[in-house]
Write a protein that holds these residues in place. Structure first.
Motif, mmCIF file in Angstrom:
data_model
loop_
_atom_site.group_PDB
_atom_site.id
_atom_site.type_symbol
_atom_site.label_atom_id
_atom_site.label_comp_id
_atom_site.label_asym_id
_atom_site.label_seq_id
_atom_site.Cartn_x
_atom_site.Cartn_y
_atom_site.Cartn_z
ATOM 1 N N ARG A 133 0.845 -1.179 0.000
ATOM 2 C CA ARG A 133 0.000 0.000 0.000
ATOM 3 C C ARG A 133 0.893 1.246 0.000
ATOM 4 N N PHE A 134 0.770 2.072 -1.043
ATOM 5 C CA PHE A 134 1.565 3.290 -1.155
ATOM 6 C C PHE A 134 0.669 4.397 -1.682
ATOM 7 N N SER A 135 1.200 5.617 -1.703
ATOM 8 C CA SER A 135 0.386 6.737 -2.175
ATOM 9 C C SER A 135 1.037 7.416 -3.367
ATOM 10 N N ILE A 136 0.179 8.080 -4.130
ATOM 11 C CA ILE A 136 0.596 8.919 -5.262
ATOM 12 C C ILE A 136 0.788 10.338 -4.752
ATOM 13 N N SER A 137 1.846 10.977 -5.182
ATOM 14 C CA SER A 137 2.069 12.382 -4.863
ATOM 15 C C SER A 137 1.289 13.242 -5.857
ATOM 16 N N TRP A 138 0.236 13.899 -5.372
ATOM 17 C CA TRP A 138 -0.576 14.746 -6.253
ATOM 18 C C TRP A 138 0.284 15.770 -6.986
ATOM 19 N N PRO A 139 1.187 16.526 -6.330
ATOM 20 C CA PRO A 139 1.974 17.508 -7.078
ATOM 21 C C PRO A 139 2.985 16.888 -8.041
ATOM 22 N N ARG A 140 3.220 15.574 -7.931
ATOM 23 C CA ARG A 140 4.072 14.929 -8.936
ATOM 24 C C ARG A 140 3.278 14.652 -10.210
ATOM 25 N N ILE A 141 1.956 14.583 -10.082
ATOM 26 C CA ILE A 141 1.092 14.355 -11.234
ATOM 27 C C ILE A 141 0.595 15.667 -11.826
ATOM 28 N N GLN A 142 0.227 16.602 -10.962
ATOM 29 C CA GLN A 142 -0.201 17.939 -11.383
ATOM 30 C C GLN A 142 0.519 18.952 -10.503
ATOM 31 N N ALA A 143 1.487 19.624 -11.050
ATOM 32 C CA ALA A 143 2.345 20.497 -10.244
ATOM 33 C C ALA A 143 1.549 21.543 -9.476
ATOM 34 N N MET A 172 -1.718 -1.558 -3.922
ATOM 35 C CA MET A 172 -2.884 -0.905 -3.317
ATOM 36 C C MET A 172 -2.533 0.577 -3.238
ATOM 37 N N VAL A 173 -3.194 1.391 -4.022
ATOM 38 C CA VAL A 173 -2.760 2.769 -4.238
ATOM 39 C C VAL A 173 -3.684 3.764 -3.537
ATOM 40 N N THR A 174 -3.080 4.653 -2.745
ATOM 41 C CA THR A 174 -3.803 5.745 -2.093
ATOM 42 C C THR A 174 -3.649 7.008 -2.927
ATOM 43 N N LEU A 175 -4.744 7.656 -3.223
ATOM 44 C CA LEU A 175 -4.697 8.851 -4.065
ATOM 45 C C LEU A 175 -4.232 10.091 -3.310
ATOM 46 N N PHE A 176 -4.609 10.200 -2.031
ATOM 47 C CA PHE A 176 -4.243 11.413 -1.283
ATOM 48 C C PHE A 176 -3.788 11.045 0.115
ATOM 49 N N HIS A 177 -2.501 11.257 0.369
ATOM 50 C CA HIS A 177 -1.947 11.076 1.707
ATOM 51 C C HIS A 177 -1.314 12.400 2.138
ATOM 52 N N TRP A 178 -2.148 13.472 2.074
ATOM 53 C CA TRP A 178 -1.895 14.759 2.713
ATOM 54 C C TRP A 178 -1.044 15.760 1.923
ATOM 55 N N ASP A 179 -0.450 15.350 0.804
ATOM 56 C CA ASP A 179 0.446 16.281 0.094
ATOM 57 C C ASP A 179 -0.325 17.088 -0.949
ATOM 58 N N LEU A 180 -1.212 17.945 -0.472
ATOM 59 C CA LEU A 180 -1.985 18.836 -1.335
ATOM 60 C C LEU A 180 -1.053 19.783 -2.083
ATOM 61 N N PRO A 181 -1.237 19.963 -3.394
ATOM 62 C CA PRO A 181 -0.438 20.959 -4.108
ATOM 63 C C PRO A 181 -0.559 22.337 -3.466
ATOM 64 N N GLN A 182 0.557 23.006 -3.292
ATOM 65 C CA GLN A 182 0.559 24.300 -2.620
ATOM 66 C C GLN A 182 -0.280 25.328 -3.376
ATOM 67 N N SER A 183 -0.331 25.214 -4.681
ATOM 68 C CA SER A 183 -1.146 26.157 -5.459
ATOM 69 C C SER A 183 -2.610 26.075 -5.073
#
Length: 496
Positions: A133-143, A172-183
């Protein structure tokens, strides 16, 4: 919201220690019980536990094909904070702000998993993991949190997913583990309803980018921790202390969950999807009616505020009444929101670390020994209580445990090994509690230890070590701890 309610919520945030493991504790203010002294990792269920007996096997076997796994999150292990088009996240901003994290630590390098992913996948294979189980970094996908996905980011996760399949490990993929894009934070963050819709767009981009190679998706990790640690106590990003905003944030996080579920359903996917909730069993500190009533409301804020809307389509009435009909949460619920939030899920991810004991005046008290994280009381029966409670109250929704573990004062010995006997004893006792729940009909499918690797522990920096695998941060060398070798045997034998 009245000033009295505002003060009470701030006090509850300080008392509840709701951040969970891998997920950073709040500096809890509790009334210590004299019979339960704080302990090191070498004590689990009480001061008389002998760590030398930690590998004793009670002879329990788990269901065939049980999904033994381990868990991580992107910001805590990946590093590569400025590489390949990754944008800034709220945790980049927060950790680089003086005084926010212990020793000024950041996740800029962390465990360097972004560059060492193949080595880490080999470790997982050698341990025999069946699920990761790991997560995707949202800002790595959409800066900046919007627009076309960054192909280099998607390619990294595609390599990771393909590498897992090559080694026989289910992603097992988590979409959001707290790293909201700063923008997006600059535009109001989770206080802004639009962020939930931007999350749905991001989720859809990831669904399309990784296709049918991911059998299980988790939407939002621990919305409660974002609410309480990020917006009530303020020791997690974005570092706010604003009860008026906090529970509106809770609603928008759950709206984001529901929108992501619908985005997956809109595609032609056989994947399963559900939320990841940290649940804390709440017990009265004594037998008085006042303690029982206070515990019921406390449970509302800790558990039912997140379980009920997703699984029943309604917020708990006692919590809404306590917040007041004019609260921003109540005013923020638009027509159709609860139908979206309660979109049917395929499973529930449960994360358990600590019980909470509530007194008649709504404060908390400590009943059991603690780990190095002083908010974490060691109470394995709480795992049984959480799992059976979910099945009893919400029906037979399939469950996966996606986080459970503790920090230990791990050091490399002269022979190059790490003897974390206390972690072995902790996991053994919690596995046994989960087994008891399964025997009583709980549909538990898998169990993920937190964490695979030592990592960046949010506001605690690198001082706490939660991993099965020791990371020498100076060299990034990985060393299997005693617990990792023991866990490999558990997986091989499918039991204790």
């Amino acid at each position: 919201m009245s000033m009295l309610t505002r003060r009470r919520l701030l006090r509850r945030a300080a008392l509840s220690a709701t951040a969970t493991a891998g997920d950073g504790p709040s500096p809890a203010v509790t009334t210590a019980v004299a019979a339960a002294p704080a302990t090191s990792c070498d004590t689990t269920t009480g001061p008389d536990v002998d760590p030398q007996d930690a590998t004793a096997a009670p002879g329990l076997r788990f269901p065939r094909d049980f999904g033994w796994g381990a868990a991580t999150s992107a910001y805590q292990i990946e590093g590569a904070a400025k590489e390949d088009g990754r944008g800034e996240s709220v945790w980049d901003t927060f950790s680089r702000t003086p005084g926010r994290t212990r020793n000024g630590d950041t996740g800029d390098v962390a465990a360097d998993h972004y560059h060492r992913w193949a080595e880490d996948l080999d470790l997982m294979r050698d341990l025999g993991l069946r699920s990761y189980r790991f997560s995707i970094s949202w800002p790595r996908i959409q800066a900046d949190g919007t627009g076309q996905p960054n192909q280099r980011g998607l390619d990294f996760y595609r390599r990771l997913v393909d590498g897992l399949h090559e080694r026989g490990i289910a992603p097992m993929v988590t979409l959001f583990h707290w790293d909201l894009p700063q923008s997006l934070e600059d535009a109001g963050g989770w206080e802004n309803r639009d962020t939930a819709y931007r999350f749905a767009d991001y989720a859809d981009a990831v669904f399309q980018g990784l296709g049918d190679q991911v059998p299980v998706w988790l939407t939002v990790n621990e919305p409660k921790t974002v609410v309480q640690n990020g917006y009530l106590w303020g020791h997690h990003a974005p570092g706010r202390q604003d009860p008026e905003a906090a529970y509106l944030v809770a609603h928008h996080l759950q709206l984001a969950h529901g929108l992501a579920v619908r985005a997956l359903r809109a595609g032609d996917s056989d994947a399963r999807i559900g939320p990841a909730l940290n649940l804390h069993p709440c017990y009265p500190a004594d037998d008085t009616p006042g303690a029982a009533a206070a515990t019921r409301l406390y449970d509302g804020y800790e558990n039912r505020l997140y379980l009920d809307p997703i699984l029943t389509g309604a917020y708990p009435a006692d919590v809404l009444a306590d917040l007041g009909e004019g609260s921003r949460l109540a005013r923020g619920i638009a027509d159709g929101d609860l139908e979206i939030i309660s979109s049917p899920v395929d499973l529930l991810a449960v994360q358990y670390y600590t019980p909470i004991y509530v007194t008649a005046d709504g404060t908390t008290t400590r009943r059991w020994s603690t780990s190095e994280a002083d908010w974490q009381q060691i109470y394995p029966d709480g795992m049984y209580d959480v799992l059976t409670r979910v099945t009893r109250d919400y029906g037979p929704v399939p469950i996966t445990v996606t986080e459970n573990g503790l920090p230990c004062p791990d050091v490399l010995g002269p022979d190059g090994t790490v003897d974390d006997a206390g972690r072995v004893a902790f996991l053994r006792d919690h596995f046994a509690a989960a087994h008891r729940a399964i025997a009583e009909g709980v549909p538990l499918e898998s169990y993920h230890v937190w964490s695979l690797l030592d990592n960046f522990e949010w506001d605690q920096g690198y001082d706490q070590r939660w991993g099965l695998v020791y990371v020498d941060y100076a060299t990034q060398r990985r060393v299997l701890k005693r617990s990792a070798h023991w866990y490999r045997g558990v997986i091989r034998d499918n039991g204790l």
